[in-house]
Design a protein around this motif. Structure first.
Motif, PDB file in Angstrom:
ATOM      1  N   ASP A  38      36.176  92.651  36.163  1.00 52.05           N
ATOM      2  CA  ASP A  38      34.725  92.443  36.171  1.00 52.05           C
ATOM      3  C   ASP A  38      34.364  90.968  36.255  1.00 52.05           C
ATOM      4  O   ASP A  38      33.414  90.582  36.960  1.00 52.05           O
ATOM      5  N   LEU A  39      35.099  90.122  35.549  1.00 58.94           N
ATOM      6  CA  LEU A  39      34.793  88.694  35.527  1.00 58.94           C
ATOM      7  C   LEU A  39      35.577  87.904  36.576  1.00 58.94           C
ATOM      8  O   LEU A  39      35.423  86.689  36.680  1.00 58.94           O
ATOM      9  N   VAL A  41      38.876  87.074  36.968  1.00 60.58           N
ATOM     10  CA  VAL A  41      39.772  86.044  36.451  1.00 60.58           C
ATOM     11  C   VAL A  41      41.185  86.619  36.375  1.00 60.58           C
ATOM     12  O   VAL A  41      41.403  87.810  36.608  1.00 60.58           O
ATOM     13  N   ALA A  94      27.896  88.298  28.382  1.00 61.24           N
ATOM     14  CA  ALA A  94      28.586  87.272  29.169  1.00 61.24           C
ATOM     15  C   ALA A  94      28.666  87.662  30.643  1.00 61.24           C
ATOM     16  O   ALA A  94      29.042  88.787  30.978  1.00 61.24           O
ATOM     17  N   THR A  95      28.326  86.726  31.507  1.00 65.57           N
ATOM     18  CA  THR A  95      28.390  86.969  32.955  1.00 65.57           C
ATOM     19  C   THR A  95      29.492  86.146  33.616  1.00 65.57           C
ATOM     20  O   THR A  95      29.683  86.237  34.822  1.00 65.57           O
ATOM     21  N   SER A  96      30.184  85.327  32.831  1.00 62.25           N
ATOM     22  CA  SER A  96      31.285  84.519  33.361  1.00 62.25           C
ATOM     23  C   SER A  96      32.316  84.338  32.265  1.00 62.25           C
ATOM     24  O   SER A  96      32.022  84.522  31.075  1.00 62.25           O
ATOM     25  N   ILE A  97      33.513  83.953  32.662  1.00 55.25           N
ATOM     26  CA  ILE A  97      34.563  83.747  31.677  1.00 55.25           C
ATOM     27  C   ILE A  97      34.222  82.557  30.789  1.00 55.25           C
ATOM     28  O   ILE A  97      34.536  82.553  29.592  1.00 55.25           O
ATOM     29  N   GLU A  98      33.520  81.561  31.337  1.00 57.21           N
ATOM     30  CA  GLU A  98      33.141  80.397  30.534  1.00 57.21           C
ATOM     31  C   GLU A  98      32.158  80.788  29.430  1.00 57.21           C
ATOM     32  O   GLU A  98      32.266  80.310  28.299  1.00 57.21           O
ATOM     33  N   MET A  99      31.215  81.651  29.758  1.00 59.03           N
ATOM     34  CA  MET A  99      30.264  82.124  28.744  1.00 59.03           C
ATOM     35  C   MET A  99      30.984  82.946  27.682  1.00 59.03           C
ATOM     36  O   MET A  99      30.709  82.826  26.490  1.00 59.03           O
TER      37      MET A  99
END
Length: 395
Positions: A38-39, A41, A94-99
Motif C-alpha cells: 500500500d505504501l 516501500v 498515514a499516507t506515506s512511509i515518512e508519515m
C-alpha cells in the motif's frame, strides 16, 4: 507499604498498562506485506517502523519515571495514554512511509509511560514476597498480550484492512485511560515526591548511570529477553516465509511463547519468598538453555516441521518469565528513593538494546531459521554471564 497479597484488580490494570508495548509491536506484524504494498516501500523501510518506535520508546523511558517521581504516578500514566491514542490515529491516517515513521515515533514517546510507571507502583505498594507475587501476576497476564495481539491484528487485517489495526490501538488506549482515571490508585503521596529540578534530575541520573552493576543487569535483561525478541522482530519473515503460514496463523509463534511465559510466571509466584535469588535464576537460565539447545537442533535438522519448530519457545520463555521479576526487583531496590527514575533507566537500556537488535542484528539473522536460533542461544549465554557475574560481585 503492604506486605500482604496483592489485589487481582490492580494486577489486571498494571498488566494492561505493560501490555501496550507488545500490542504496539505485535498487532500490526501480520499486516507487513499489505502495508509494504500500500505504501510502495520495501521490507527494510517497513522494518524501520519497529526500529524508530523502539528508539523513541527507549529514549523517552528515561523521563517517564522521573516525571512520575515528581508529579505522581497516575497523572503521568493518563497523559501518556492520551498522547498514545492520538498517535495511533495518526498511524491509521498515514499516507506515506515518512508519515508512518513520524507517528510511530510519537507512539514510542508515549507508550512506555504505563509500563515504566506500573513497575514503580508495584514497589510503592508492596515489598518482599508480596512485590514478587504481584510482579509474577502481572507477568502471567502480560504473557497473554504477545499471543493475542497478532491474532487480533490478523483478523482486523482480514476484515477491515491494516489502518483499522491502529484505530483499534487508539480505542484500546482511550478505554484504558478511562479505567485508570477511575480505578488506579495514586501510590506516591505528595510528601514523598522529588523536586523536578535540573539539579535533582542530574544527580539522580548520574547516580544510576554511574552504577556499573545497574547498567550490566539492565543489559542482562535486554540480552536474555532479546533471545525471544529476535523472533518477535522477525515474525513476518519467520511465519510467512520460513514456516509458509498466512496472516491468521501467527499464533504458531506467539501461543507457545504465551504458554511458556504463563508457566514461568506461575512458578515465579509459587517460589517467591521460598527460594533465594541465586536458586531462582539458576532454574531460569537452565530452562532458557534447554529451549535454546532444542531450537538449535530443530532449526538444523527439521526447521519447518510443526509443531516441533515452535516447541523450544515454551522452554525459553518459561525461563525468561522466572528470571524477569527477580532481576527487575534487584534493580529497583538499588535506588529505593527514586524507583520511578530507576525503572525508567532500566527500560531505556533494555529498549535501546532491543532497538539495536531490530536495526542491526535481526536483519542479519532472519534469512535462515538456524541463524535466528544461533541468535537466541548467543543472547541467552550473554544474559547468563552478565546476571550471574553481577550476582557474584555483590556477594
Amino acid at each position: 507499604m503492604n506486605k500482604g497479597s496483592p489485589q487481582l484488580g490492580l494486577a489486571l490494570i498494571l498488566a494492561a498498562l505493560g501490555a501496550i508495548g507488545p500490542f504496539t509491536i505485535d498487532t500490526y506484524l501480520p499486516a507487513f506485506p499489505e502495508m509494504i504494498a500500500d505504501l510502495a516501500v520495501d521490507k527494510g523501510a517497513m522494518q524501520e517502523t519497529l526500529s524508530i518506535y523502539m528508539l523513541t520508546f527507549g529514549l523517552m523511558t528515561l523521563w517517564h519515571g522521573a516525571f512520575s517521581d515528581s508529579f505522581g504516578r497516575k497523572r503521568v500514566i493518563l497523559v501518556g495514554l492520551g498522547v498514545y491514542a492520538l498517535a495511533s490515529l495518526g498511524c491509521a491516517m498515514a499516507t506515506s512511509i515518512e508519515m508512518l515513521w513520524g507517528m510511530r515515533a510519537v507512539q514510542g514517546l508515549s507508550a512506555g509511560a504505563g509500563m515504566v510507571v506500573s513497575r514503580a507502583i508495584v514497589r510503592d505498594l508492596y515489598e518482599g514476597p508480596g512485590a514478587q507475587r504481584l510482579m509474577a501476576k502481572i507477568a502471567l497476564m502480560f504473557a497473554i498480550a504477545p499471543a493475542v495481539a497478532p491474532i487480533i491484528g490478523g483478523w482486523i487485517l482480514r476484515l477491515a484492512g491494516w489502518r483499522a489495526i491502529f484505530v483499534f490501538l487508539a480505542l484500546a488506549a482511550a478505554g484504558l485511560c478511562l479505567i485508570c482515571a477511575k480505578k488506579l490508585p495514586e501510590s506516591l503521596p505528595p510528601e514523598k515526591r522529588q523536586p523536578f529540578t535540573v539539579r535533582v534530575l542530574f544527580h539522580g541520573y548520574k547516580g544510576i548511570f554511574s552504577n556499573d552493576r545497574f547498567l550490566l543487569l539492565s543489559a542482562g535483561i535486554g540480552a536474555f529477553f532479546g533471545g525471544f525478541f529476535v523472533y518477535v522482530l522477525s515474525a513476518p519473515t519467520f511465519i510467512r516465509e520460513h514456516l509458509g503460514l498466512n496472516e491468521l496463523q501467527f499464533h504458531w509463534l506467539f501461543v507457545p511463547c504465551m504458554i511458556g511465559m504463563m508457566m514461568g510466571s506461575w512458578i515465579s509466584g509459587r517460589i517467591a519468598g521460598r527460594w533465594d535469588e541465586r536458586r531462582t535464576l539458576i532454574l531460569a537460565f537452565v530452562m532458557m538453555g534447554v529451549g535454546a539447545l532444542i531450537n538449535l537442533t530443530v532449526s538444523g535438522f527439521w526447521p519447518s516441521f510443526l509443531p516441533l519448530a515452535v516447541l523450544p519457545f515454551i522452554f525459553y520463555n518459561l525461563g525468561v518469565a522466572i528470571a524477569m521479576p527477580t532481576v527487575t526487583l534487584m534493580l529497583l531496590d538499588m535506588f529505593p528513593e527514586i524507583r520511578g527514575m530507576a525503572a525508567s533507566c532500566q527500560s531505556c537500556v533494555q529498549t535501546l538494546f532491543n532497538a539495536f537488535l531490530a536495526s542491526l542484528l535481526v536483519p542479519r539473522l532472519w534469512h535462515s531459521q538456524l541463524g535466528l536460533a544461533c541468535g537466541m542461544a548467543g543472547l541467552a549465554m550473554l544474559g547468563a554471564v552478565v546476571v550471574f557475574g553481577c550476582l557474584n560481585a555483590r556477594r
